[in-house]
Design a protein around this motif. Sequence first.
Motif, PDB file in Angstrom:
ATOM      1  N   HIS A 115       0.867  -1.189   0.000  1.00  0.00           N
ATOM      2  CA  HIS A 115       0.000   0.000   0.000  1.00  0.00           C
ATOM      3  C   HIS A 115       0.898   1.231   0.000  1.00  0.00           C
ATOM      4  O   HIS A 115       1.566   1.525   0.998  1.00  0.00           O
ATOM      5  CB  HIS A 115      -0.920   0.005   1.213  1.00  0.00           C
ATOM      6  CG  HIS A 115      -1.914  -1.116   1.216  1.00  0.00           C
ATOM      7  ND1 HIS A 115      -3.230  -0.956   0.827  1.00  0.00           N
ATOM      8  CD2 HIS A 115      -1.769  -2.428   1.554  1.00  0.00           C
ATOM      9  CE1 HIS A 115      -3.850  -2.118   0.923  1.00  0.00           C
ATOM     10  NE2 HIS A 115      -2.996  -3.031   1.360  1.00  0.00           N
ATOM     11  N   SER A 116       0.893   1.954  -1.119  1.00  0.00           N
ATOM     12  CA  SER A 116       1.808   3.093  -1.267  1.00  0.00           C
ATOM     13  C   SER A 116       1.411   4.279  -0.406  1.00  0.00           C
ATOM     14  O   SER A 116       2.263   5.056   0.019  1.00  0.00           O
ATOM     15  CB  SER A 116       1.890   3.516  -2.742  1.00  0.00           C
ATOM     16  OG  SER A 116       0.600   3.864  -3.232  1.00  0.00           O
ATOM     17  N   ASP A 117       0.107   4.439  -0.134  1.00  0.00           N
ATOM     18  CA  ASP A 117      -0.348   5.603   0.642  1.00  0.00           C
ATOM     19  C   ASP A 117      -1.501   5.197   1.559  1.00  0.00           C
ATOM     20  O   ASP A 117      -2.667   5.505   1.284  1.00  0.00           O
ATOM     21  CB  ASP A 117      -0.790   6.725  -0.311  1.00  0.00           C
ATOM     22  CG  ASP A 117      -0.943   8.065   0.407  1.00  0.00           C
ATOM     23  OD1 ASP A 117      -0.932   8.067   1.652  1.00  0.00           O
ATOM     24  OD2 ASP A 117      -1.078   9.090  -0.286  1.00  0.00           O
ATOM     25  N   PRO A 118      -1.199   4.525   2.682  1.00  0.00           N
ATOM     26  CA  PRO A 118      -2.260   4.074   3.586  1.00  0.00           C
ATOM     27  C   PRO A 118      -3.094   5.221   4.148  1.00  0.00           C
ATOM     28  O   PRO A 118      -4.304   5.070   4.357  1.00  0.00           O
ATOM     29  CB  PRO A 118      -1.486   3.367   4.710  1.00  0.00           C
ATOM     30  CG  PRO A 118      -0.179   2.986   4.091  1.00  0.00           C
ATOM     31  CD  PRO A 118       0.123   4.066   3.115  1.00  0.00           C
ATOM     32  N   GLU A 119      -2.470   6.387   4.386  1.00  0.00           N
ATOM     33  CA  GLU A 119      -3.215   7.519   4.939  1.00  0.00           C
ATOM     34  C   GLU A 119      -4.284   7.997   3.970  1.00  0.00           C
ATOM     35  O   GLU A 119      -5.397   8.350   4.369  1.00  0.00           O
ATOM     36  CB  GLU A 119      -2.259   8.658   5.292  1.00  0.00           C
ATOM     37  CG  GLU A 119      -1.229   8.311   6.353  1.00  0.00           C
ATOM     38  CD  GLU A 119      -1.877   7.848   7.652  1.00  0.00           C
ATOM     39  OE1 GLU A 119      -2.947   8.388   8.017  1.00  0.00           O
ATOM     40  OE2 GLU A 119      -1.323   6.934   8.300  1.00  0.00           O
ATOM     41  N   ALA A 120      -3.962   8.015   2.689  1.00  0.00           N
ATOM     42  CA  ALA A 120      -4.953   8.422   1.684  1.00  0.00           C
ATOM     43  C   ALA A 120      -6.102   7.418   1.634  1.00  0.00           C
ATOM     44  O   ALA A 120      -7.275   7.802   1.466  1.00  0.00           O
ATOM     45  CB  ALA A 120      -4.287   8.539   0.310  1.00  0.00           C
ATOM     46  N   LYS A 135     -12.407   0.002   3.393  1.00  0.00           N
ATOM     47  CA  LYS A 135     -11.104   0.084   4.040  1.00  0.00           C
ATOM     48  C   LYS A 135     -10.376  -1.234   3.850  1.00  0.00           C
ATOM     49  O   LYS A 135     -10.886  -2.301   4.167  1.00  0.00           O
ATOM     50  CB  LYS A 135     -11.255   0.380   5.534  1.00  0.00           C
ATOM     51  CG  LYS A 135      -9.927   0.626   6.249  1.00  0.00           C
ATOM     52  CD  LYS A 135     -10.120   0.734   7.757  1.00  0.00           C
ATOM     53  CE  LYS A 135     -11.018   1.896   8.126  1.00  0.00           C
ATOM     54  NZ  LYS A 135     -11.123   2.049   9.599  1.00  0.00           N
ATOM     55  N   ALA A 136      -9.168  -1.163   3.332  1.00  0.00           N
ATOM     56  CA  ALA A 136      -8.384  -2.365   3.098  1.00  0.00           C
ATOM     57  C   ALA A 136      -8.027  -3.030   4.419  1.00  0.00           C
ATOM     58  O   ALA A 136      -7.768  -2.348   5.416  1.00  0.00           O
ATOM     59  CB  ALA A 136      -7.115  -2.023   2.325  1.00  0.00           C
ATOM     60  N   ARG A 137      -8.004  -4.367   4.416  1.00  0.00           N
ATOM     61  CA  ARG A 137      -7.686  -5.081   5.653  1.00  0.00           C
ATOM     62  C   ARG A 137      -6.297  -4.724   6.171  1.00  0.00           C
ATOM     63  O   ARG A 137      -6.094  -4.596   7.372  1.00  0.00           O
ATOM     64  CB  ARG A 137      -7.794  -6.588   5.444  1.00  0.00           C
ATOM     65  CG  ARG A 137      -7.238  -7.396   6.614  1.00  0.00           C
ATOM     66  CD  ARG A 137      -7.594  -8.852   6.511  1.00  0.00           C
ATOM     67  NE  ARG A 137      -8.857  -9.120   7.166  1.00  0.00           N
ATOM     68  CZ  ARG A 137      -9.522 -10.281   7.046  1.00  0.00           C
ATOM     69  NH1 ARG A 137      -9.037 -11.236   6.272  1.00  0.00           N
ATOM     70  NH2 ARG A 137     -10.656 -10.466   7.669  1.00  0.00           N
ATOM     71  N   CYS A 138      -5.326  -4.562   5.292  1.00  0.00           N
ATOM     72  CA  CYS A 138      -3.984  -4.193   5.735  1.00  0.00           C
ATOM     73  C   CYS A 138      -4.020  -2.891   6.525  1.00  0.00           C
ATOM     74  O   CYS A 138      -3.344  -2.748   7.549  1.00  0.00           O
ATOM     75  CB  CYS A 138      -3.042  -4.035   4.535  1.00  0.00           C
ATOM     76  SG  CYS A 138      -2.649  -5.580   3.685  1.00  0.00           S
ATOM     77  N   VAL A 139      -4.781  -1.946   6.033  1.00  0.00           N
ATOM     78  CA  VAL A 139      -4.885  -0.647   6.712  1.00  0.00           C
ATOM     79  C   VAL A 139      -5.581  -0.818   8.060  1.00  0.00           C
ATOM     80  O   VAL A 139      -5.194  -0.203   9.066  1.00  0.00           O
ATOM     81  CB  VAL A 139      -5.627   0.360   5.819  1.00  0.00           C
ATOM     82  CG1 VAL A 139      -5.823   1.688   6.542  1.00  0.00           C
ATOM     83  CG2 VAL A 139      -4.860   0.569   4.516  1.00  0.00           C
ATOM     84  N   GLU A 140      -6.614  -1.656   8.103  1.00  0.00           N
ATOM     85  CA  GLU A 140      -7.282  -1.939   9.372  1.00  0.00           C
ATOM     86  C   GLU A 140      -6.314  -2.545  10.380  1.00  0.00           C
ATOM     87  O   GLU A 140      -6.317  -2.193  11.567  1.00  0.00           O
ATOM     88  CB  GLU A 140      -8.464  -2.892   9.147  1.00  0.00           C
ATOM     89  CG  GLU A 140      -9.647  -2.277   8.436  1.00  0.00           C
ATOM     90  CD  GLU A 140     -10.783  -3.264   8.278  1.00  0.00           C
ATOM     91  OE1 GLU A 140     -10.532  -4.487   8.421  1.00  0.00           O
ATOM     92  OE2 GLU A 140     -11.925  -2.831   8.032  1.00  0.00           O
ATOM     93  N   ILE A 141      -5.460  -3.462   9.908  1.00  0.00           N
ATOM     94  CA  ILE A 141      -4.497  -4.107  10.799  1.00  0.00           C
ATOM     95  C   ILE A 141      -3.513  -3.081  11.350  1.00  0.00           C
ATOM     96  O   ILE A 141      -3.168  -3.093  12.542  1.00  0.00           O
ATOM     97  CB  ILE A 141      -3.759  -5.234  10.052  1.00  0.00           C
ATOM     98  CG1 ILE A 141      -4.717  -6.405   9.798  1.00  0.00           C
ATOM     99  CG2 ILE A 141      -2.541  -5.707  10.840  1.00  0.00           C
ATOM    100  CD1 ILE A 141      -4.145  -7.484   8.909  1.00  0.00           C
TER     101      ILE A 141
END
Length: 305
Positions: A41-46, A57-63
């Motif tokens: 994920h190049s820009d999780p904050e975005a 919301k992507a699971r990686c970002v949730e984690i």
Amino acid sequence: MTGMPNEPWYAPLPPCDATVPCGQGRHTVRWEAGELRLPDHSDPEAELVLAALGGDKARCVEIAQTWRRHLADLTVLSIGPRSAADPVEVSWDDVDAAAQATQAIVYNPRHGTMQLASPPAAAIARAAVRRMRYQQEAGQASQRRLDMLSLLALGTGFQVRLIGQVIAAHADRLDEPDEHGHSIRPALKAALAGRLAPVAERWLGIDPDQVEVALHRDAGWGSVELTGRGEQRRLRVSLPVWWLARVWACGLALTGRHLVVAVERAGWPDAQVLALRAPGAEPVSLSAHAIDGPPGTPDGPHWEI
């Protein structure tokens, strides 16, 4: 040794990867140098901003969010593994089932209540307050369970590193209360005792119930003393709570048949440690080198003298 190394506690830990289902594929979540990273994920904050606007919301970002929420959560210490022989195994199917249960929590305001022809306004207000409190508590408990399962599903390597991070958040603030105003010492002492006892069993063959642990706060590394015989045999150990992060979480606790009591120079794949060959002996400075673990062993460093 009277002080701690200048390097961060996690310096003897290599990067750790986990593969998680995310969207239509599987992505890598990585722990490295004390931080959780999302290389896919190049820009999780975005992505978080888009999710706040109604997007998925992507699971990686949730984690990553869940990880940050629990970096100082003392309850992690009672859930995570005590040793390599005590893995806590959770699958992503378990996480998905918990997520569905969380979404399915629905409170029926009519359930279990007496229906009055003209209920008084005060009774309606009290019932509304009870409903709101129930929904809030049920939602918080369900979300917390989902959080813990998600963190455990990352695997043993991440579990151990999270324990180290929680310890690091509290090790220099032993006299500060938790968010409820309670002392944090009992939780830290229990965490130290629960993880030191299996190490002592491997080191000396002693029953874990015969290991007595205290938090060491004075200068120096602490003390280790073996007393009594038979059922009266006791191993009395006093170590600073930092031992859990700097030694145990880094896989150094029992290295070359020595109990490591402190780290003098932290690093990967080489570290300098202070270790005991036997209880009551003077600690000696040893050079430790990281090696590949045997096939099938949990994700974590393995050291030899």
